[in-house]
Design a protein around this motif. Sequence first.
Motif, PDB file in Angstrom:
ATOM      1  N   ARG A   1      58.610  57.626  13.342  1.00 19.09           N
ATOM      2  CA  ARG A   1      57.528  58.533  12.972  1.00 19.09           C
ATOM      3  C   ARG A   1      57.890  59.312  11.709  1.00 19.09           C
ATOM      4  O   ARG A   1      57.076  59.450  10.788  1.00 19.09           O
ATOM      5  CB  ARG A   1      57.220  59.473  14.128  1.00 19.09           C
ATOM      6  CG  ARG A   1      56.590  58.791  15.335  1.00 19.09           C
ATOM      7  CD  ARG A   1      56.671  59.637  16.578  1.00 19.09           C
ATOM      8  NE  ARG A   1      58.056  59.842  17.002  1.00 19.09           N
ATOM      9  CZ  ARG A   1      58.408  60.419  18.140  1.00 19.09           C
ATOM     10  NH1 ARG A   1      57.482  60.858  18.975  1.00 19.09           N
ATOM     11  NH2 ARG A   1      59.686  60.566  18.463  1.00 19.09           N
TER      12      ARG A   1
ATOM     13  N   GLU B   1      57.129  48.725  21.416  1.00 18.62           N
ATOM     14  CA  GLU B   1      55.939  49.032  22.213  1.00 18.62           C
ATOM     15  C   GLU B   1      54.966  49.957  21.501  1.00 18.62           C
ATOM     16  O   GLU B   1      53.772  49.955  21.820  1.00 18.62           O
ATOM     17  CB  GLU B   1      56.362  49.674  23.535  1.00 18.62           C
ATOM     18  CG  GLU B   1      57.137  48.741  24.446  1.00 18.62           C
ATOM     19  CD  GLU B   1      57.737  49.462  25.650  1.00 18.62           C
ATOM     20  OE1 GLU B   1      57.148  50.472  26.085  1.00 18.62           O
ATOM     21  OE2 GLU B   1      58.806  49.033  26.138  1.00 18.62           O
ATOM     22  N   ASN B   2      55.452  50.741  20.530  1.00 21.75           N
ATOM     23  CA  ASN B   2      54.608  51.795  19.958  1.00 21.75           C
ATOM     24  C   ASN B   2      54.306  51.675  18.474  1.00 21.75           C
ATOM     25  O   ASN B   2      53.362  52.310  17.999  1.00 21.75           O
ATOM     26  CB  ASN B   2      55.273  53.157  20.214  1.00 21.75           C
ATOM     27  CG  ASN B   2      55.391  53.469  21.697  1.00 21.75           C
ATOM     28  OD1 ASN B   2      54.398  53.574  22.394  1.00 21.75           O
ATOM     29  ND2 ASN B   2      56.621  53.599  22.183  1.00 21.75           N
TER      30      ASN B   2
ATOM     31  N   ALA C   1      52.767  49.763  15.849  1.00 24.75           N
ATOM     32  CA  ALA C   1      51.873  48.640  15.563  1.00 24.75           C
ATOM     33  C   ALA C   1      52.152  48.028  14.191  1.00 24.75           C
ATOM     34  O   ALA C   1      52.064  46.805  14.017  1.00 24.75           O
ATOM     35  CB  ALA C   1      50.415  49.097  15.646  1.00 24.75           C
TER      36      ALA C   1
ATOM     37  N   ASN D   1      46.163  44.855  18.296  1.00 26.17           N
ATOM     38  CA  ASN D   1      47.459  45.437  17.974  1.00 26.17           C
ATOM     39  C   ASN D   1      47.398  46.960  17.914  1.00 26.17           C
ATOM     40  O   ASN D   1      48.389  47.642  18.185  1.00 26.17           O
ATOM     41  CB  ASN D   1      47.965  44.884  16.636  1.00 26.17           C
ATOM     42  CG  ASN D   1      49.408  45.253  16.351  1.00 26.17           C
ATOM     43  OD1 ASN D   1      50.242  45.353  17.251  1.00 26.17           O
ATOM     44  ND2 ASN D   1      49.717  45.476  15.082  1.00 26.17           N
TER      45      ASN D   1
ATOM     46  N   ARG E   1      46.862  51.170  22.298  1.00 28.58           N
ATOM     47  CA  ARG E   1      48.068  51.677  22.949  1.00 28.58           C
ATOM     48  C   ARG E   1      47.866  51.648  24.456  1.00 28.58           C
ATOM     49  O   ARG E   1      46.826  52.059  24.962  1.00 28.58           O
ATOM     50  CB  ARG E   1      48.389  53.091  22.477  1.00 28.58           C
ATOM     51  CG  ARG E   1      48.590  53.193  20.977  1.00 28.58           C
ATOM     52  CD  ARG E   1      49.214  54.508  20.599  1.00 28.58           C
ATOM     53  NE  ARG E   1      50.536  54.639  21.191  1.00 28.58           N
ATOM     54  CZ  ARG E   1      51.556  55.240  20.571  1.00 28.58           C
ATOM     55  NH1 ARG E   1      51.396  55.733  19.366  1.00 28.58           N
ATOM     56  NH2 ARG E   1      52.715  55.356  21.181  1.00 28.58           N
ATOM     57  N   SER E   2      48.856  51.145  25.140  1.00 31.30           N
ATOM     58  CA  SER E   2      48.753  51.028  26.590  1.00 31.30           C
ATOM     59  C   SER E   2      50.144  50.941  27.185  1.00 31.30           C
ATOM     60  O   SER E   2      51.085  50.465  26.527  1.00 31.30           O
ATOM     61  CB  SER E   2      47.943  49.781  26.970  1.00 31.30           C
ATOM     62  OG  SER E   2      48.022  49.532  28.358  1.00 31.30           O
TER      63      SER E   2
ATOM     64  N   VAL F   1      52.845  42.577  23.888  1.00 24.52           N
ATOM     65  CA  VAL F   1      53.607  43.815  24.004  1.00 24.52           C
ATOM     66  C   VAL F   1      53.863  44.014  25.487  1.00 24.52           C
ATOM     67  O   VAL F   1      52.926  44.099  26.277  1.00 24.52           O
ATOM     68  CB  VAL F   1      52.843  45.019  23.417  1.00 24.52           C
ATOM     69  CG1 VAL F   1      53.671  46.297  23.598  1.00 24.52           C
ATOM     70  CG2 VAL F   1      52.519  44.792  21.949  1.00 24.52           C
TER      71      VAL F   1
END
Length: 385
Positions: free
Chosen positions: A274, A323-324, A326, A348, A351-352, A369
Amino acid sequence: MTAVAGTVLVLNSGSSSLKYQLLHPDTGEVVHGGIVERIGETDVPDHKAALRLVFDEFAARGLDLTDGAGTPAGIAAVGHRVVHGGRSFHAPTVIDDHVLSEIRRLSSLAPLHNPANAQGIEVARELLPQVRQVAVFDTAFFFDLPGAAATYAIDRELAQEHALRRYGFHGTSHQYVSEQVAAFLGRPNAEVNQIVLHLGNGASASAVRGGRAVDTSMGLTPLEGLVMGTRTGDIDPGLVLHLGRSLGMSIDEIDELLNRKSGLKGLAGENDFRALGALIEAGDEDAKLAYDVYIHRLRRYVGAYLVDLGRVDAIAFTAGVGENAAQVRADALAGLEGFGIVVDPERNAVRSGEPRRISPDDAPVAVLVVPTNEELAIARDAARF
């Protein structure tokens, strides 16, 4: 107090932290979990104090783990994550004095991990002496790598005498995710060829043919392979010699550089994706180069495993970044349409917390994913005993 019958307590002991989770291995239901950090730096002086703190945390929630005399209150087992099993361990193992001694001996192959793992085991055995303790090894899934993938091209006798080979790591995650991929596709695990990309602060890739790992990016230690948060991944071994001979760096200084001051942190000053993304948005050229190096190395491994496997049915992204992030997924597989690999931008972006497909339904290679769950995998392995 609330009953915890049939549960497994999973412990992941780091050098200055203790992650814990109490869960039901059959259903995957998590009763409670958390982490004790900065052990030895705060009012938690050691792992014994940390585990006592964990017991107090459970008690405050009405969960009885022990009657105070070490008698289990329904816990079926304690499962311990152990990073390096060497040549000795390639399956979940009930811990006795000999096993604990071997885990300590293997610290020479994992000096950052095995000593802390062993300390956590010692404390848990002391505080819960009547509960069966089971070690689950990060290297186990890769124990029977084909000889060509496991062997370093160094003096044969030296390698055999000192167990110098490629062991691989994150094996619990790679095995769990590869099994989840086959289930998601509705196919027997033995029929699925796949590439698993475990992308977190530590990162690794594996090629899995029919449920068996045939290659992986990490080697003798978790330093080899992909660019990571603070680790170099693959480098020319001559660079290490140069650092010592020409720059006068000690072994400990080189270790610190390659393991803690390299990777994204070394290139851009940030190992959180991030924060790295924010720097790139602000026009930071070092951050952009760091990201490009990360993606370049990742794509090299994807390409190698496409050749290694010959036929690939699925590519799975897992762990925190996988996983986070994209954009990482899109960039890692961009331009591979000729290999049947396509990432759908809309899918893509979703989020899940559930396994999901991010490729078109008709794409020859399923891009997925799949959230990893190492704690559940460890709990299930421990519960077998």
